[in-house]
Scaffold this motif. Structure first.
Motif, PDB file in Angstrom:
ATOM      1  N   VAL A 119      -0.776  -7.126   2.470  1.00  0.00           N
ATOM      2  CA  VAL A 119      -0.892  -6.455   3.768  1.00  0.00           C
ATOM      3  C   VAL A 119      -0.904  -4.950   3.520  1.00  0.00           C
ATOM      4  CG1 VAL A 119       0.173  -6.060   6.019  1.00  0.00           C
ATOM      5  CG2 VAL A 119       0.244  -8.344   4.983  1.00  0.00           C
ATOM      6  N   CYS A 120      -2.089  -4.371   3.630  1.00  0.00           N
ATOM      7  CA  CYS A 120      -2.268  -2.934   3.428  1.00  0.00           C
ATOM      8  C   CYS A 120      -3.611  -2.571   4.032  1.00  0.00           C
ATOM      9  CB  CYS A 120      -2.215  -2.585   1.938  1.00  0.00           C
ATOM     10  SG  CYS A 120      -2.023  -0.807   1.614  1.00  0.00           S
ATOM     11  N   LEU A 121      -3.880  -1.288   4.165  1.00  0.00           N
ATOM     12  CA  LEU A 121      -5.143  -0.842   4.754  1.00  0.00           C
ATOM     13  C   LEU A 121      -6.084  -0.192   3.749  1.00  0.00           C
ATOM     14  CD1 LEU A 121      -3.891   0.711   8.140  1.00  0.00           C
ATOM     15  CD2 LEU A 121      -4.726  -1.609   7.712  1.00  0.00           C
ATOM     16  N   CYS A 122      -5.622   0.048   2.512  1.00  0.00           N
ATOM     17  CA  CYS A 122      -6.407   0.862   1.581  1.00  0.00           C
ATOM     18  C   CYS A 122      -7.765   0.251   1.252  1.00  0.00           C
ATOM     19  CB  CYS A 122      -5.620   1.138   0.302  1.00  0.00           C
ATOM     20  SG  CYS A 122      -5.205  -0.324  -0.669  1.00  0.00           S
ATOM     21  N   GLU A 123      -7.851  -1.093   1.215  1.00  0.00           N
ATOM     22  CA  GLU A 123      -9.137  -1.718   0.897  1.00  0.00           C
ATOM     23  C   GLU A 123     -10.122  -1.635   2.060  1.00  0.00           C
ATOM     24  OE1 GLU A 123      -7.154  -5.614  -0.342  1.00  0.00           O
ATOM     25  OE2 GLU A 123      -5.806  -3.905  -0.071  1.00  0.00           O
ATOM     26  N   TYR A 124      -9.635  -1.289   3.247  1.00  0.00           N
ATOM     27  CA  TYR A 124     -10.443  -1.376   4.462  1.00  0.00           C
ATOM     28  C   TYR A 124     -10.763  -0.024   5.082  1.00  0.00           C
ATOM     29  CZ  TYR A 124      -8.515  -6.012   3.746  1.00  0.00           C
ATOM     30  OH  TYR A 124      -8.143  -7.193   3.166  1.00  0.00           O
ATOM     31  N   THR A 125     -10.117   1.041   4.606  1.00  0.00           N
ATOM     32  CA  THR A 125     -10.366   2.371   5.161  1.00  0.00           C
ATOM     33  C   THR A 125     -11.445   3.089   4.365  1.00  0.00           C
ATOM     34  OG1 THR A 125      -8.554   3.298   3.837  1.00  0.00           O
ATOM     35  CG2 THR A 125      -8.040   2.633   6.084  1.00  0.00           C
ATOM     36  N   ALA A 148       1.576  -4.402  11.108  1.00  0.00           N
ATOM     37  CA  ALA A 148       2.151  -5.553  11.803  1.00  0.00           C
ATOM     38  C   ALA A 148       1.046  -6.397  12.420  1.00  0.00           C
ATOM     39  CB  ALA A 148       3.129  -5.081  12.868  1.00  0.00           C
ATOM     40  N   ARG A 149       0.046  -5.741  12.950  1.00  0.00           N
ATOM     41  CA  ARG A 149      -1.096  -6.454  13.532  1.00  0.00           C
ATOM     42  C   ARG A 149      -1.865  -7.215  12.444  1.00  0.00           C
ATOM     43  NH1 ARG A 149      -5.827  -3.320  16.994  1.00  0.00           N
ATOM     44  NH2 ARG A 149      -7.173  -5.134  17.381  1.00  0.00           N
ATOM     45  N   GLU A 150      -2.024  -6.594  11.280  1.00  0.00           N
ATOM     46  CA  GLU A 150      -2.703  -7.238  10.152  1.00  0.00           C
ATOM     47  C   GLU A 150      -1.933  -8.475   9.687  1.00  0.00           C
ATOM     48  OE1 GLU A 150      -4.225  -6.158   5.592  1.00  0.00           O
ATOM     49  OE2 GLU A 150      -3.049  -4.710   6.744  1.00  0.00           O
ATOM     50  N   ALA A 151      -0.615  -8.327   9.509  1.00  0.00           N
ATOM     51  CA  ALA A 151       0.202  -9.448   9.060  1.00  0.00           C
ATOM     52  C   ALA A 151       0.112 -10.613  10.044  1.00  0.00           C
ATOM     53  CB  ALA A 151       1.651  -9.007   8.888  1.00  0.00           C
ATOM     54  N   LEU A 152       0.148 -10.316  11.332  1.00  0.00           N
ATOM     55  CA  LEU A 152       0.041 -11.364  12.340  1.00  0.00           C
ATOM     56  C   LEU A 152      -1.309 -12.080  12.252  1.00  0.00           C
ATOM     57  CD1 LEU A 152       1.096 -12.889  14.801  1.00  0.00           C
ATOM     58  CD2 LEU A 152       0.231 -11.015  16.242  1.00  0.00           C
ATOM     59  N   ALA A 159      -2.077 -18.094   6.653  1.00  0.00           N
ATOM     60  CA  ALA A 159      -1.372 -17.622   5.459  1.00  0.00           C
ATOM     61  C   ALA A 159       0.026 -18.217   5.391  1.00  0.00           C
ATOM     62  CB  ALA A 159      -1.282 -16.097   5.456  1.00  0.00           C
ATOM     63  N   ASP A 160       0.477 -18.494   4.179  1.00  0.00           N
ATOM     64  CA  ASP A 160       1.811 -19.057   3.969  1.00  0.00           C
ATOM     65  C   ASP A 160       2.873 -17.978   3.803  1.00  0.00           C
ATOM     66  OD1 ASP A 160       1.166 -22.004   3.669  1.00  0.00           O
ATOM     67  OD2 ASP A 160      -0.165 -21.132   2.160  1.00  0.00           O
ATOM     68  N   MET A 161       2.466 -16.779   3.413  1.00  0.00           N
ATOM     69  CA  MET A 161       3.397 -15.672   3.194  1.00  0.00           C
ATOM     70  C   MET A 161       2.608 -14.376   3.286  1.00  0.00           C
ATOM     71  SD  MET A 161       5.695 -14.827  -0.250  1.00  0.00           S
ATOM     72  CE  MET A 161       6.514 -16.422  -0.204  1.00  0.00           C
ATOM     73  N   VAL A 162       3.243 -13.312   3.773  1.00  0.00           N
ATOM     74  CA  VAL A 162       2.602 -11.995   3.817  1.00  0.00           C
ATOM     75  C   VAL A 162       3.374 -11.037   2.916  1.00  0.00           C
ATOM     76  CG1 VAL A 162       1.586 -12.330   6.090  1.00  0.00           C
ATOM     77  CG2 VAL A 162       3.877 -11.318   5.893  1.00  0.00           C
ATOM     78  N   ALA A 163       2.618 -10.095   2.320  1.00  0.00           N
ATOM     79  CA  ALA A 163       3.217  -9.204   1.328  1.00  0.00           C
ATOM     80  C   ALA A 163       2.781  -7.768   1.578  1.00  0.00           C
ATOM     81  CB  ALA A 163       2.824  -9.642  -0.081  1.00  0.00           C
ATOM     82  N   PRO A 164       3.549  -7.001   2.361  1.00  0.00           N
ATOM     83  CA  PRO A 164       3.187  -5.606   2.630  1.00  0.00           C
ATOM     84  C   PRO A 164       3.348  -4.730   1.392  1.00  0.00           C
ATOM     85  CG  PRO A 164       5.317  -6.133   3.603  1.00  0.00           C
ATOM     86  CD  PRO A 164       4.755  -7.418   3.092  1.00  0.00           C
ATOM     87  N   SER A 165       2.264  -4.006   1.044  1.00  0.00           N
ATOM     88  CA  SER A 165       2.255  -3.195  -0.185  1.00  0.00           C
ATOM     89  C   SER A 165       2.096  -1.710   0.074  1.00  0.00           C
ATOM     90  CB  SER A 165       1.110  -3.657  -1.092  1.00  0.00           C
ATOM     91  OG  SER A 165      -0.151  -3.425  -0.487  1.00  0.00           O
ATOM     92  N   ASP A 166       2.090  -1.302   1.316  1.00  0.00           N
ATOM     93  CA  ASP A 166       1.704   0.045   1.728  1.00  0.00           C
ATOM     94  C   ASP A 166       2.752   1.115   1.455  1.00  0.00           C
ATOM     95  OD1 ASP A 166       3.466   0.238   4.496  1.00  0.00           O
ATOM     96  OD2 ASP A 166       2.875  -1.771   3.910  1.00  0.00           O
ATOM     97  N   MET A 167       4.019   0.725   1.450  1.00  0.00           N
ATOM     98  CA  MET A 167       5.172   1.620   1.257  1.00  0.00           C
ATOM     99  C   MET A 167       5.443   2.545   2.441  1.00  0.00           C
ATOM    100  SD  MET A 167       6.822   0.745  -1.427  1.00  0.00           S
ATOM    101  CE  MET A 167       7.898   2.135  -1.831  1.00  0.00           C
ATOM    102  N   MET A 168       5.045   2.124   3.641  1.00  0.00           N
ATOM    103  CA  MET A 168       5.445   2.858   4.835  1.00  0.00           C
ATOM    104  C   MET A 168       6.892   2.515   5.185  1.00  0.00           C
ATOM    105  SD  MET A 168       2.781   4.620   5.655  1.00  0.00           S
ATOM    106  CE  MET A 168       2.033   4.599   4.023  1.00  0.00           C
ATOM    107  N   ASP A 169       7.629   3.504   5.662  1.00  0.00           N
ATOM    108  CA  ASP A 169       9.006   3.266   6.093  1.00  0.00           C
ATOM    109  C   ASP A 169       9.014   2.394   7.340  1.00  0.00           C
ATOM    110  OD1 ASP A 169      10.001   4.887   4.053  1.00  0.00           O
ATOM    111  OD2 ASP A 169       9.922   6.693   5.300  1.00  0.00           O
ATOM    112  N   SER A 191       8.117  -8.346   0.125  1.00  0.00           N
ATOM    113  CA  SER A 191       7.902  -6.904   0.231  1.00  0.00           C
ATOM    114  C   SER A 191       7.690  -6.254  -1.139  1.00  0.00           C
ATOM    115  CB  SER A 191       9.106  -6.242   0.905  1.00  0.00           C
ATOM    116  OG  SER A 191       8.976  -4.840   0.846  1.00  0.00           O
ATOM    117  N   TYR A 192       6.636  -5.441  -1.220  1.00  0.00           N
ATOM    118  CA  TYR A 192       6.512  -4.522  -2.349  1.00  0.00           C
ATOM    119  C   TYR A 192       7.574  -3.448  -2.114  1.00  0.00           C
ATOM    120  CZ  TYR A 192       1.660  -6.203  -3.313  1.00  0.00           C
ATOM    121  OH  TYR A 192       0.526  -6.931  -3.614  1.00  0.00           O
TER     122      TYR A 192
END
Length: 326
Positions: A119-125, A148-152, A159-169, A191-192
């Motif tokens: 779960v990140c935006l870097c591949e899509y921006t 959060a919208r992407e994970a949903l 998906a069986d599990m989501v993995a946020p890699s963005d490092m936003m607080d 979580s990353y």
């Protein structure tokens, strides 16, 4: 004179004894295989800096997913290469985005394989950063809403599990709340938690087409010089609801992995990243190292340092080698 009371070589002398007293073990169940899903059809493009790793359209992803499942590897983690990119990474959370469609295809054809999504935006921006840009930097809170919208959307696709890699607080809390509020309280978050601003990511950026078009990611990824900060980052994500915490990269941060293992009694993952993979493949191609021996030693190093799970591009080879014995 040597004491006759302790002779380490007595046990080392026979393979059967070495197996019996082996402190660290490795199995295919410890492995997660990364895959790069590309929009289109008939695509199977090898990543030049990562021999054996491909950008693939969905039909080829499904075929490889079947292979991965057949090797006894329990899970894959997906990264997407969309048809188009824009300033807000729209394809990341589109109902029929590249990852959403890939999830559906894998779960339809290989239902026994667990699908984890990055779960990140870097591949899509179009700018290559991990979020929404304001005043030349990533805006934390605006980005968290989209994550959060992407994970949903990933959970809705199966998906069986989501993995946020963005490092936003605060992104773990936002994702957890969004999943819970929409009937997906059963979906775990990996979580990353401890992700460093590393030079080892270079080949991945070719594979995912996610190189920043300006600046770098040091305002949101961790400083490689910091050790205690890793504990704070991990603790924050645990308190926000992470089910698994991760350290990335792997080899340069084994001390961090051990710190987290000593501190927290919860599942711990490590990402054996693209640069680590490419260095081994390059050295092996030149005949400088024994690839199988070095890879297996690396995997055991991660396990010995405390990892329960290893995300690695070597996963298929490791699973094959394990069937033949270490």
């Amino acid at each position: 004179m040597f004491s006759s009371r302790f002779r380490a070589r007595r046990i080392r002398g026979k393979e059967v004894f070495r197996r019996m007293v082996r402190e660290t073990t490795l199995s295919a169940n410890d492995l997660i295989y990364p895959m790069f899903s590309a929009f289109g059809s008939g695509i199977r493009k090898e990543v030049s800096s990562m021999p054996g790793i491909f950008q693939q359209s969905i039909e080829h992803i499904v075929a490889e997913a079947k292979e991965v499942h057949g090797l006894g590897i329990p899970a894959v983690i997906l990264f997407g290469i969309p048809e188009t990119k824009d300033a807000v990474g729209s394809d990341a959370y589109a109902e029929h985005g590249i990852i959403q469609e890939t999830i559906r295809a894998i779960k339809r054809e290989v239902p026994g394989l667990a699908v984890i999504t990055d779960v990140c935006l870097c591949e899509y921006t179009d700018h290559g950063h991990c979020g929404i840009i304001k005043n030349g930097d990533v805006d934390n809170d605006a980005t968290v809403k989209l994550l959060a919208r992407e994970a949903l959307s990933h959970a809705q696709a199966g998906a069986d599990m989501v993995a946020p890699s963005d490092m936003m607080d605060g992104r773990v809390a936002a994702i957890r709340q969004t999943l819970d509020n929409n009937g997906f309280s059963h979906i775990p978050v990996m979580s990353y938690a401890v992700k460093y601003a590393s030079g080892y990511y270079g080949p991945f950026r070719e594979a995912a087409e996610s190189t920043p078009q300006f600046g770098d990611r040091r305002s949101y990824q961790m400083d490689p010089a910091n050790r205690l900060e890793a504990l704070r980052e991990a603790q924050a994500d645990i308190e926000e609801g992470a089910d698994i915490i991760m350290v990335k990269p792997g080899l340069p941060y084994l001390d961090i992995l051990r710190d987290l293992r000593n501190e927290y009694a919860m599942p711990l993952a490590v990402y054996n990243v693209s640069g680590e993979y490419s260095m081994i493949k390059g050295a092996a191609a030149n005949g400088w190292i024994d690839e199988e021996r070095v890879v297996m030693e690396t995997m055991l190093g991660f396990k010995r340092a405390g990892a329960d799970l290893i995300i690695t591009y070597h996963a298929k080879d490791v699973a094959r080698w394990l069937k033949g014995g270490i």
